[in-house]
Design a protein around this motif. Structure first.
Motif, mmCIF file in Angstrom:
data_model
loop_
_atom_site.group_PDB
_atom_site.id
_atom_site.type_symbol
_atom_site.label_atom_id
_atom_site.label_comp_id
_atom_site.label_asym_id
_atom_site.label_seq_id
_atom_site.Cartn_x
_atom_site.Cartn_y
_atom_site.Cartn_z
ATOM 1 N N VAL A 201 82.557 54.851 68.730
ATOM 2 C CA VAL A 201 83.838 55.510 69.015
ATOM 3 C C VAL A 201 84.895 54.967 68.063
ATOM 4 O O VAL A 201 84.836 53.817 67.634
ATOM 5 C CB VAL A 201 84.263 55.310 70.483
ATOM 6 N N SER A 203 88.439 55.534 68.614
ATOM 7 C CA SER A 203 89.753 55.448 69.255
ATOM 8 C C SER A 203 89.571 55.024 70.697
ATOM 9 O O SER A 203 88.475 55.158 71.274
ATOM 10 C CB SER A 203 90.477 56.797 69.194
ATOM 11 N N GLU A 205 90.883 56.589 73.110
ATOM 12 C CA GLU A 205 90.674 57.838 73.847
ATOM 13 C C GLU A 205 89.187 58.169 73.918
ATOM 14 O O GLU A 205 88.663 58.518 74.980
ATOM 15 C CB GLU A 205 91.431 58.982 73.178
ATOM 16 N N GLU A 206 88.480 58.051 72.782
ATOM 17 C CA GLU A 206 87.038 58.309 72.781
ATOM 18 C C GLU A 206 86.299 57.303 73.658
ATOM 19 O O GLU A 206 85.345 57.663 74.365
ATOM 20 C CB GLU A 206 86.494 58.225 71.358
ATOM 21 N N HIS A 208 87.390 55.729 76.347
ATOM 22 C CA HIS A 208 87.581 56.021 77.766
ATOM 23 C C HIS A 208 86.923 57.347 78.160
ATOM 24 O O HIS A 208 86.487 57.500 79.306
ATOM 25 C CB HIS A 208 89.071 56.017 78.103
ATOM 26 N N GLN A 209 86.820 58.279 77.234
ATOM 27 C CA GLN A 209 86.094 59.520 77.528
ATOM 28 C C GLN A 209 84.618 59.229 77.796
ATOM 29 O O GLN A 209 84.024 59.758 78.738
ATOM 30 C CB GLN A 209 86.239 60.505 76.367
ATOM 31 N N PHE A 210 84.034 58.363 76.959
ATOM 32 C CA PHE A 210 82.632 57.996 77.167
ATOM 33 C C PHE A 210 82.466 57.205 78.462
ATOM 34 O O PHE A 210 81.522 57.422 79.224
ATOM 35 C CB PHE A 210 82.134 57.179 75.976
ATOM 36 N N ASN A 211 83.400 56.303 78.731
ATOM 37 C CA ASN A 211 83.355 55.539 79.970
ATOM 38 C C ASN A 211 83.433 56.468 81.182
ATOM 39 O O ASN A 211 82.688 56.304 82.158
ATOM 40 C CB ASN A 211 84.510 54.534 79.992
ATOM 41 N N ASN A 212 84.323 57.456 81.130
ATOM 42 C CA ASN A 212 84.458 58.398 82.250
ATOM 43 C C ASN A 212 83.192 59.232 82.431
ATOM 44 O O ASN A 212 82.796 59.545 83.563
ATOM 45 C CB ASN A 212 85.657 59.315 82.025
ATOM 46 N N LYS A 213 82.563 59.589 81.320
ATOM 47 C CA LYS A 213 81.305 60.344 81.392
ATOM 48 C C LYS A 213 80.245 59.528 82.127
ATOM 49 O O LYS A 213 79.527 60.048 82.998
ATOM 50 C CB LYS A 213 80.822 60.691 79.978
ATOM 51 N N ARG A 215 80.783 57.013 84.216
ATOM 52 C CA ARG A 215 81.201 56.857 85.615
ATOM 53 C C ARG A 215 80.940 58.119 86.423
ATOM 54 O O ARG A 215 80.475 58.064 87.561
ATOM 55 C CB ARG A 215 82.695 56.508 85.669
ATOM 56 N N ASP A 216 81.230 59.277 85.842
ATOM 57 C CA ASP A 216 81.030 60.544 86.548
ATOM 58 C C ASP A 216 79.550 60.789 86.853
ATOM 59 O O ASP A 216 79.211 61.494 87.814
ATOM 60 C CB ASP A 216 81.581 61.712 85.724
#
Length: 351
Positions: A201, A203, A205-206, A208-213, A215-216
C-alpha cells in the motif's frame, strides 16, 4: 492448565508495535508499506535443524514465540509433528531433491498456527490455544490435516541461534517465504501451508481500506511493515499493529465472586485483571461451566493442609485477554469481559 514448559530455543521474534500514524507516514514518505493479514491463531516458531548434513537426521521443534513447546504437540519421549520424518532428508534437504528448500543448514518459520476442528473449519485463537494447551498423553495427537501454518517469515537457524537481527529486508523476505512454503507444500502436503495474505500500500487510506476489508471478512486486522526494515528481535518499530482497540491483555490479580443472595453466590464469576494499560477491571461474563471449573480449583486450593498452601492462588498471574465495548477517555473500559487465557506452554506468559 498443563505443566510449565522450559525454553527450548530463545527465538525472541519481532513483535509488532502499537499503531503509530507518525511512524507509518514517515515510512510512506520514502517508500510504501507491506500490509499482512493478521491471522487469528497462535504465533509459531517452527525450527528445523539437520544434525548431520544430508543424512536425514534432524530436529524439528514447534515452539511458541517464547521458545517453548506446545503441550499438545509434544510429550515425554515423543517429538512433535514431522520430527524424524524421512522426507526431510529425502526430498527437502537433499541437494538432489527437486523441491529443495532454502537454508539447507536449518531454518525457522515465523508463522501463525491455526488448528482446525473435526469439520475442517479454522478455530479462532481461543480454540487453537485451548487445544494446544491440553496434555498430549491425555488427549492424543492432533491429526496433521488439522494443522494450518500461515507463514510470514523465514530465517536461517544460525541467525536465530546468534540472537541478533537478520539483515534481510521484509521486501526480500516475502520471496523467501513464497519459495519455502512452496517446497513445504510439495514435501508435506498433509499440513496446510500458506503464505500470509499481503498487499503493498502507498497511503494510509489504502492501508485502512485493506484493514477494513479484512475486518469485514471476520479477520482481526493487519500488520504493517516497513519494506526496508529487517527482521528484528522483540517488540520494536518496523512492524505495527493495525487492529481495533476492542481487546486488551493483562494478568489476573484477584477473583470476582458472585453476589450474596444471588444465583451465583459462592462461585467465581470472573477475574480482577491488571491490564497492560495499567487499569484494573473486573472481567466477568464467563460460562456456567467456567464458573464451576474456576470455583472447584479455588475451593480445592483453600481446603488443602496449611503446610501445602505455599503455592499461589489458582490463576494468580495468569495472562488473559479481556474484550470490551468501548474505551473511555480516562482509559477505563466499558463492559469488560473475560475472553480467554493467553498462556499455552506457561500460564504466566502471553503467547
Amino acid at each position: 492448565m498443563s505443566k510449565v514448559e522450559a525454553v527450548v530455543i530463545a527465538t525472541n521474534p519481532q513483535r509488532p508495535a502499537d499503531y503509530n500514524e507518525a511512524a507509518l507516514l514517515a515510512v510512506l514518505e520514502d517508500a510504501y508499506l507491506i500490509a499482512d493479514k493478521k491471522e487469528d491463531g497462535v504465533r509459531l516458531n517452527l525450527c528445523v535443524t539437520p544434525s548431520v548434513a544430508f543424512t536425514g537426521a534432524f530436529n524439528v521443534e514447534w515452539l511458541s514465540r517464547e521458545g517453548k513447546r506446545f503441550p499438545r504437540l509434544n510429550s515425554a519421549g515423543r517429538k512433535g509433528p514431522l520430527s524424524r520424518d524421512p522426507r526431510w532428508g529425502r526430498d527437502f534437504f537433499s541437494p538432489f531433491a527437486s523441491m529443495q528448500g532454502l537454508f539447507p543448514q536449518g531454518f525457522m518459520l515465523d508463522a501463525e498456527l491455526i488448528v482446525k476442528n473435526e469439520f475442517g473449519a479454522d478455530m479462532a485463537c481461543k480454540g487453537t490455544s485451548g487445544t494446544l494447551r491440553r496434555d498430549r498423553e491425555e488427549h492424543g495427537d492432533i491429526p496433521l490435516e488439522h494443522l494450518k501454518v500461515v507463514v510470514f517469515g523465514v530465517v536461517p537457524m544460525d541467525a536465530i541461534e546468534s540472537g541478533k537481527d537478520y539483515p534481510v529486508t521484509h521486501a526480500v523476505m516475502k520471496y523467501h517465504v513464497e519459495a519455502q512454503v512452496g517446497a513445504l507444500k510439495e514435501t508435506f502436503p498433509e499440513i496446510q501451508w500458506e503464505v500470509v495474505e499481503s498487499l503493498d500500500v502507498f497511503s494510509l487510506e489504502e492501508l485502512h481500506q485493506f484493514n477494513n476489508k479484512i475486518r469485514d471478512a471476520g479477520g482481526e486486522g493487519v500488520v504493517a511493515k516497513d519494506p526496508n526494515g529487517v527482521w528484528k528481535r522483540s517488540k520494536v518499530n518496523g512492524m505495527w499493529k493495525i487492529v481495533p482497540k476492542d481487546n486488551e491483555d493483562g494478568k489476573v490479580v484477584g477473583l470476582v465472586w458472585g453476589t450474596e443472595g444471588k444465583a451465583n453466590e459462592g462461585k467465581v464469576i470472573g477475574f480482577e485483571v491488571l491490564l497492560e494499560s495499567g487499569h484494573v477491571v473486573n472481567a466477568c461474563k464467563i460460562s456456567q461451566a467456567q464458573m464451576e471449573e474456576f470455583t472447584d480449583a479455588v475451593n480445592h486450593w483453600e481446603t488443602r493442609e496449611e503446610s501445602e498452601r505455599d503455592a499461589p492462588m489458582p490463576y494468580e498471574g495468569h495472562t488473559v485477554r479481556v474484550t470490551f465495548m468501548e474505551r473511555y477517555e480516562n482509559g477505563s473500559l466499558r463492559h469488560p469481559s473475560f475472553d480467554c487465557f493467553r498462556g499455552i506452554s506457561d500460564p504466566l506468559i502471553k503467547e
